[in-house]
Motif scaffolding. Structure first.
Motif, PDB file in Angstrom:
ATOM      1  N   MET A   1       0.767  -1.102  -0.117  1.00  0.00           N
ATOM      2  CA  MET A   1      -0.088   0.076   0.039  1.00  0.00           C
ATOM      3  C   MET A   1       0.917   1.094  -0.201  1.00  0.00           C
ATOM      4  N   GLU A   2       0.596   2.295  -0.850  1.00  0.00           N
ATOM      5  CA  GLU A   2       1.229   3.463  -0.850  1.00  0.00           C
ATOM      6  C   GLU A   2       0.240   4.586  -0.891  1.00  0.00           C
ATOM      7  N   THR A   3       0.555   5.711  -0.486  1.00  0.00           N
ATOM      8  CA  THR A   3      -0.069   7.005  -0.773  1.00  0.00           C
ATOM      9  C   THR A   3       0.394   7.711  -1.776  1.00  0.00           C
ATOM     10  N   LYS A   4      -0.661   8.024  -2.845  1.00  0.00           N
ATOM     11  CA  LYS A   4      -0.327   8.772  -4.168  1.00  0.00           C
ATOM     12  C   LYS A   4      -0.513  10.182  -3.855  1.00  0.00           C
ATOM     13  N   ILE A   5       0.463  10.900  -3.990  1.00  0.00           N
ATOM     14  CA  ILE A   5       0.402  12.236  -3.864  1.00  0.00           C
ATOM     15  C   ILE A   5       0.442  13.142  -5.073  1.00  0.00           C
ATOM     16  N   LEU A   6      -0.515  13.847  -5.298  1.00  0.00           N
ATOM     17  CA  LEU A   6      -0.613  14.611  -6.904  1.00  0.00           C
ATOM     18  C   LEU A   6      -0.626  16.004  -6.435  1.00  0.00           C
ATOM     19  N   ILE A   7       0.147  16.602  -7.088  1.00  0.00           N
ATOM     20  CA  ILE A   7       0.367  18.132  -7.012  1.00  0.00           C
ATOM     21  C   ILE A   7       0.120  18.578  -8.523  1.00  0.00           C
ATOM     22  N   ASP A   8      -1.147  19.417  -8.782  1.00  0.00           N
ATOM     23  CA  ASP A   8      -1.401  19.511 -10.245  1.00  0.00           C
ATOM     24  C   ASP A   8      -1.480  18.590 -11.033  1.00  0.00           C
ATOM     25  N   ASP A   9      -2.218  17.191 -10.532  1.00  0.00           N
ATOM     26  CA  ASP A   9      -2.163  16.079 -11.280  1.00  0.00           C
ATOM     27  C   ASP A   9      -0.923  15.407 -11.677  1.00  0.00           C
ATOM     28  N   ARG A  10       0.167  15.991 -11.026  1.00  0.00           N
ATOM     29  CA  ARG A  10       1.446  15.334 -10.992  1.00  0.00           C
ATOM     30  C   ARG A  10       1.781  14.461  -9.925  1.00  0.00           C
ATOM     31  N   PRO A  11       2.175  13.132 -10.305  1.00  0.00           N
ATOM     32  CA  PRO A  11       2.466  12.248  -9.036  1.00  0.00           C
ATOM     33  C   PRO A  11       3.822  12.520  -8.691  1.00  0.00           C
ATOM     34  N   ILE A  12       3.978  13.459  -7.803  1.00  0.00           N
ATOM     35  CA  ILE A  12       5.354  14.205  -7.488  1.00  0.00           C
ATOM     36  C   ILE A  12       6.339  13.133  -6.796  1.00  0.00           C
ATOM     37  N   VAL A  13       5.649  12.313  -5.934  1.00  0.00           N
ATOM     38  CA  VAL A  13       6.658  11.413  -5.429  1.00  0.00           C
ATOM     39  C   VAL A  13       7.494  10.375  -6.565  1.00  0.00           C
ATOM     40  N   ARG A  14       6.580   9.776  -7.147  1.00  0.00           N
ATOM     41  CA  ARG A  14       7.069   9.181  -8.414  1.00  0.00           C
ATOM     42  C   ARG A  14       7.945   9.731  -9.373  1.00  0.00           C
ATOM     43  N   GLU A  15       7.590  10.970  -9.581  1.00  0.00           N
ATOM     44  CA  GLU A  15       8.601  11.745 -10.612  1.00  0.00           C
ATOM     45  C   GLU A  15       9.878  11.935  -9.951  1.00  0.00           C
ATOM     46  N   SER A  16       9.984  12.121  -8.646  1.00  0.00           N
ATOM     47  CA  SER A  16      11.212  12.553  -7.812  1.00  0.00           C
ATOM     48  C   SER A  16      12.149  11.518  -7.324  1.00  0.00           C
ATOM     49  N   PHE A  17      11.365  10.179  -7.222  1.00  0.00           N
ATOM     50  CA  PHE A  17      12.100   8.928  -6.636  1.00  0.00           C
ATOM     51  C   PHE A  17      11.716   7.838  -6.997  1.00  0.00           C
TER      52      PHE A  17
ATOM     53  N   LEU B   1       1.694   8.238   6.754  1.00  0.00           N
ATOM     54  CA  LEU B   1       1.332   9.548   6.317  1.00  0.00           C
ATOM     55  C   LEU B   1       0.051  10.442   6.810  1.00  0.00           C
ATOM     56  N   LEU B   2      -0.869   9.219   6.564  1.00  0.00           N
ATOM     57  CA  LEU B   2      -2.312   9.920   7.172  1.00  0.00           C
ATOM     58  C   LEU B   2      -2.981   9.216   8.441  1.00  0.00           C
ATOM     59  N   GLY B   3      -1.982   8.810   9.354  1.00  0.00           N
ATOM     60  CA  GLY B   3      -2.465   8.220  10.622  1.00  0.00           C
ATOM     61  C   GLY B   3      -2.530   9.152  11.671  1.00  0.00           C
ATOM     62  N   ILE B   4      -2.492   8.633  12.845  1.00  0.00           N
ATOM     63  CA  ILE B   4      -2.677   9.594  14.144  1.00  0.00           C
ATOM     64  C   ILE B   4      -1.578  10.284  14.371  1.00  0.00           C
ATOM     65  N   ASP B   5      -0.421  10.495  13.807  1.00  0.00           N
ATOM     66  CA  ASP B   5       0.541  11.321  13.952  1.00  0.00           C
ATOM     67  C   ASP B   5       0.446  12.426  13.039  1.00  0.00           C
ATOM     68  N   HIS B   6      -0.305  12.776  12.151  1.00  0.00           N
ATOM     69  CA  HIS B   6      -0.977  13.629  11.177  1.00  0.00           C
ATOM     70  C   HIS B   6       0.449  14.249  10.641  1.00  0.00           C
TER      71      HIS B   6
ATOM     72  N   ALA C   1      -8.580  13.407   3.295  1.00  0.00           N
ATOM     73  CA  ALA C   1      -7.622  12.152   3.166  1.00  0.00           C
ATOM     74  C   ALA C   1      -7.620  11.247   4.468  1.00  0.00           C
ATOM     75  N   GLU C   2      -7.461  11.853   5.672  1.00  0.00           N
ATOM     76  CA  GLU C   2      -7.241  11.292   6.580  1.00  0.00           C
ATOM     77  C   GLU C   2      -8.725  10.448   7.142  1.00  0.00           C
ATOM     78  N   SER C   3      -9.712  11.094   6.936  1.00  0.00           N
ATOM     79  CA  SER C   3     -10.926  10.365   7.277  1.00  0.00           C
ATOM     80  C   SER C   3     -11.469   9.410   6.355  1.00  0.00           C
ATOM     81  N   ASP C   4     -10.755   9.231   5.107  1.00  0.00           N
ATOM     82  CA  ASP C   4     -10.969   8.199   4.187  1.00  0.00           C
ATOM     83  C   ASP C   4     -10.478   6.885   4.339  1.00  0.00           C
ATOM     84  N   ARG C   5     -11.354   5.798   4.794  1.00  0.00           N
ATOM     85  CA  ARG C   5     -10.504   4.525   5.294  1.00  0.00           C
ATOM     86  C   ARG C   5     -11.039   3.554   4.206  1.00  0.00           C
TER      87      ARG C   5
END
Length: 219
Positions: free
Chosen positions: A1-17, A28-33, A102-106
Motif C-alpha cells: 500500500m502506498e499513498t499517491k500524492i498528486l500536485i497539479d495532477d502530477r505524481p510528485i513522489v514517483r517523478e522525484s524518487f 502519512l495519514l495516521g494519528i501522527d498527522h 484524506a485522513e478520514s477516508d478509510r
C-alpha cells in the motif's frame, strides 16, 4: 500500500524518487498527522527505497504553514545530492480540507488493516498497557499478502539511540479473528499485554549481549 500524492495532477513522489514506493497511508495519514502544516516547519519522509534508506535513499520534504499558505520546500534525498524539486505553495484552507478528507477516508482498508490501526491507536493512547512490562510500541501493521494476522513491534526497555543502554526489539504476530474491528482490536491489545509480552520467540532486534544483560535468550 502506498499513498499517491498528486500536485497539479502530477505524481510528485514517483517523478522525484524511483527507488521505492511512497509511504503507506497509515504512516502519512495516521494519528501522527505527518502531513499537517504548522507554523513550526517539520520534515516528512514521503518515500523510502525498497532496500532501506541507508542503502538507496529516501525522499523528504519540509512542510510549513506561512500565513494563509502552506509551503512544501527543501526536498532532499540522502542518496542523491543533485535532487531538484521545486517549492510548492498551497492555499492553506484548501490544503487543510484535503488533508482532513484524506485522513478520514478509510475506504482502502481491509479488515486486518483496520484492526491494526485500532490496536496502534489503543497502545499509543494507553501507554501503560505495554508500559507495565517496560515495553514501548513502535509500529503495528497488516500486510496485504498475509491475511488473518497483524504484526506488533515494541522495544524493551527503551527506544534505541546512540549511547543508551541495552535494548531489544520484539515483534508479536497476532491472529485476527472475524468480527467488529473495535471489539477485535480491544481483545488483541488486552491479550497481548495481559501477560509478559517479552517472549523468546518474539525477539526481532538488538544483540546477543543486550539479551544476556537484560536476562533474555537470544534466538
Amino acid at each position: 500500500m502506498e499513498t499517491k500524492i498528486l500536485i497539479d495532477d502530477r505524481p510528485i513522489v514517483r517523478e522525484s524518487f524511483t527507488a521505492g514506493p511512497a509511504a503507506p497511508p497509515e504512516h502519512l495519514l495516521g494519528i501522527d498527522h505527518r502531513l499537517h502544516a504548522d507554523p513550526e516547519p517539520h520534515e516528512v519522509r514521503l518515500a523510502e527505497a525498497e532496500c532501506t534508506e541507508g542503502c538507496c535513499g529516501a525522499l523528504y520534504v519540509t512542510i510549513q504553514r506561512c500565513g494563509d499558505e502552506v509551503v512544501w520546500r527543501d526536498w532532499r534525498d540522502p542518496d542523491d545530492f543533485h535532487l531538484s524539486v521545486p517549492t510548492f505553495t498551497f492555499d492553506a484552507a484548501q490544503y487543510d480540507a484535503e488533508i482532513t478528507r484524506a485522513e478520514s477516508d478509510r475506504s482502502w482498508e481491509w479488515h486486518e488493516s483496520t484492526v491494526a490501526r485500532l490496536v496502534r491507536e489503543r497502545l499509543k493512547s494507553e501507554p501503560d498497557l505495554l508500559g507495565r512490562w517496560d515495553c514501548h510500541p513502535v509500529w503495528v501493521e497488516a500486510r496485504p499478502g498475509e491475511r488473518g494476522r497483524i504484526h506488533v513491534s515494541y522495544f524493551f526497555p527503551q527506544f534505541p539511540s546512540v549511547g543508551d543502554g541495552p535494548w531489544l526489539q520484539f515483534v508479536a504476530v497476532l491472529d485476527v479473528p472475524a468480527g467488529e474491528p473495535t471489539t477485535v482490536a480491544d481483545a488483541l491489545a488486552g491479550n497481548l499485554c495481559a501477560s509478559d509480552p517479552r517472549r523468546y520467540d518474539r525477539v526481532a532486534g538488538g544483540s546477543p549481549g543486550a539479551a544476556e544483560e537484560l536476562g533474555h535468550q537470544w534466538p
